[in-house]
Design an enzyme around this catalytic site. Structure first.
Site, PDB file in Angstrom:
ATOM      1  N   CYS A 198       0.496 -69.855  30.391  1.00 40.41           N
ATOM      2  CA  CYS A 198      -0.341 -68.676  30.212  1.00 40.41           C
ATOM      3  C   CYS A 198      -0.534 -68.106  31.558  1.00 40.41           C
ATOM      4  CB  CYS A 198      -1.405 -68.856  29.175  1.00 40.41           C
ATOM      5  SG  CYS A 198      -2.380 -67.399  29.008  1.00 40.41           S
TER       6      CYS A 198
ATOM      7  N   THR B 113      -1.993 -65.244  31.885  1.00 42.52           N
ATOM      8  CA  THR B 113      -3.385 -64.941  32.027  1.00 42.52           C
ATOM      9  C   THR B 113      -4.470 -66.003  32.474  1.00 42.52           C
ATOM     10  OG1 THR B 113      -2.786 -63.309  30.355  1.00 42.52           O
ATOM     11  CG2 THR B 113      -5.197 -63.714  30.650  1.00 42.52           C
TER      12      THR B 113
ATOM     13  N   ASP C 147      -1.089 -72.077  25.339  1.00 46.25           N
ATOM     14  CA  ASP C 147      -0.922 -70.513  25.447  1.00 46.25           C
ATOM     15  C   ASP C 147      -1.959 -70.064  24.407  1.00 46.25           C
ATOM     16  OD1 ASP C 147      -0.121 -67.858  26.234  1.00 46.25           O
ATOM     17  OD2 ASP C 147       1.258 -67.924  25.016  1.00 46.25           O
TER      18      ASP C 147
ATOM     19  N   CYS D 212       4.098 -62.755  32.395  1.00 41.56           N
ATOM     20  CA  CYS D 212       3.313 -63.271  31.129  1.00 41.56           C
ATOM     21  C   CYS D 212       4.279 -64.166  30.246  1.00 41.56           C
ATOM     22  CB  CYS D 212       2.615 -62.121  30.089  1.00 41.56           C
ATOM     23  SG  CYS D 212       2.488 -62.563  28.423  1.00 41.56           S
TER      24      CYS D 212
HETATM   25  N1  DGL Z   1       1.024 -65.463  26.988  1.00 45.26           N
HETATM   26  C1  DGL Z   1       0.006 -65.242  27.831  1.00 45.26           C
HETATM   27  C2  DGL Z   1       0.288 -64.948  29.345  1.00 45.26           C
HETATM   28  O1  DGL Z   1       1.029 -65.345  29.811  1.00 45.26           O
HETATM   29  C3  DGL Z   1      -1.133 -64.406  27.362  1.00 45.26           C
HETATM   30  C4  DGL Z   1      -0.677 -63.168  26.487  1.00 45.26           C
HETATM   31  C5  DGL Z   1      -1.969 -62.711  25.755  1.00 45.26           C
HETATM   32  O2  DGL Z   1      -2.629 -63.404  24.964  1.00 45.26           O
HETATM   33  O3  DGL Z   1      -2.576 -61.709  26.063  1.00 45.26           O
HETATM   34  O4  DGL Z   1      -0.349 -64.098  29.782  1.00 45.26           O
END
Ligand code: DGL
Length: 271
Positions: free
Chosen positions: A73, A75, A10, A185
């Protein structure tokens, strides 16, 4: 039986929500975690940058001979389509399992998605949910500030400022009468008690890290790739920048002391 570790990555602390689920539901498995503390947050960056970061994160974990790699993650799972479709090992992202769980959980077909800007902008959750439940109505909101709250450990249920911020993000989707909300997220499950309080008990929260781990569990069991039953999982946490907080906050989030298992390794060092 396969003794190799599970690789999880992540941008920072968020993926620890998946680690927590592995420790609980796959206690025999070893984990190599990579948190890109040097470049967090990912969620406000362009698709091109997120692709490049994901490629490096995956290459980093590939050094450790993992039997599967998980992008814990939202994203990366939503945006880095090229990087994640070319992983040599078995790959699991968080979007598909969370979308499937939400489609199953909803009774009124109205689903909220809380995620980063890049994830919401990609429409990945909407696309995935619609492929299972074409009539579902999806209400997405990008909540970048929640990533910062978690990275700074502002997660206490009695933190009135975090509560106000969550209220502000949730109000529009609650007005739309959603009965299910995807924590899209992996940072957000760490705020789940406050989110649940604000949303009310009638709303089901879907933890995307947990759902991805359930997919991993099924994959390992179905393919005879679980570790030995008498093995107790071991854990290593690599971070790309020596941030002050990682160990301290990780200890709180995981409810165990991992300080001696956190290793600083510059991304360029071994690739
Ligand atoms: N934890 C990540 C996600 O699930 C990323 C959050 C980030 O770095 O903006 O999107």
């Amino acid at each position: 039986m396969d003794k190799r570790p599970i690789g999880i990555f992540d941008s920072g602390l968020g993926g620890l929500s998946a680690v927590k689920a592995v420790i609980k539901y796959l206690p025999n498995e070893d984990i190599v975690y990579f948190g890109d503390t040097q470049r967090v947050p990912y969620g406000s960056r362009s698709a091109k940058t997120i692709e490049a970061y994901a490629r490096e994160d995956i290459a980093f974990l590939e050094q450790y001979d993992c039997k599967l790699i998980m992008a814990a993650c939202g994203t990366v799972s939503s945006v880095a389509v090229d990087a994640t479709s070319n992983v040599k090992e078995h790959f699991i992202g968080v979007v598909k399992p969370a979308a499937a769980a939400a489609a199953k959980a909803t009774e009124n077909g109205r689903i909220g998605v809380m995620a980063t800007w890049a994830t919401i902008n990609s429409g990945a959750y909407t696309k995935e949910i619609k492929s299972i439940a074409p009539d579902a109505r999806i209400f997405g909101v990008s909540c970048p500030v929640l990533v910062t709250l978690v990275e700074n450990n502002w997660i206490d249920t009695d933190d009135s400022i975090s509560r106000e911020i969550i209220k502000r993000y949730l109000e529009p989707m609650l007005k739309e009468n959603v009965d299910t909300i995807i924590l899209g997220c992996t940072h957000f499950p760490h705020l789940a008690p406050i989110i649940q309080d604000v949303a009310g008990n009638g709303v089901t929260l879907i933890d995307n890290g947990f759902e991805a781990v359930m997919e991993a569990k099924q994959f390992l069991e179905e393919n005879g790739l679980s570790n030995e039953k008498n093995h107790r999982g071991t854990y290593q946490f690599y971070i790309s920048d020596k941030t002050q907080n990682f160990s301290m906050i990780a200890n709180t989030l995981l409810g165990m002391d991992i300080s001696d298992k956190v290793i600083f390794r510059e991304l360029t060092e071994k690739l």
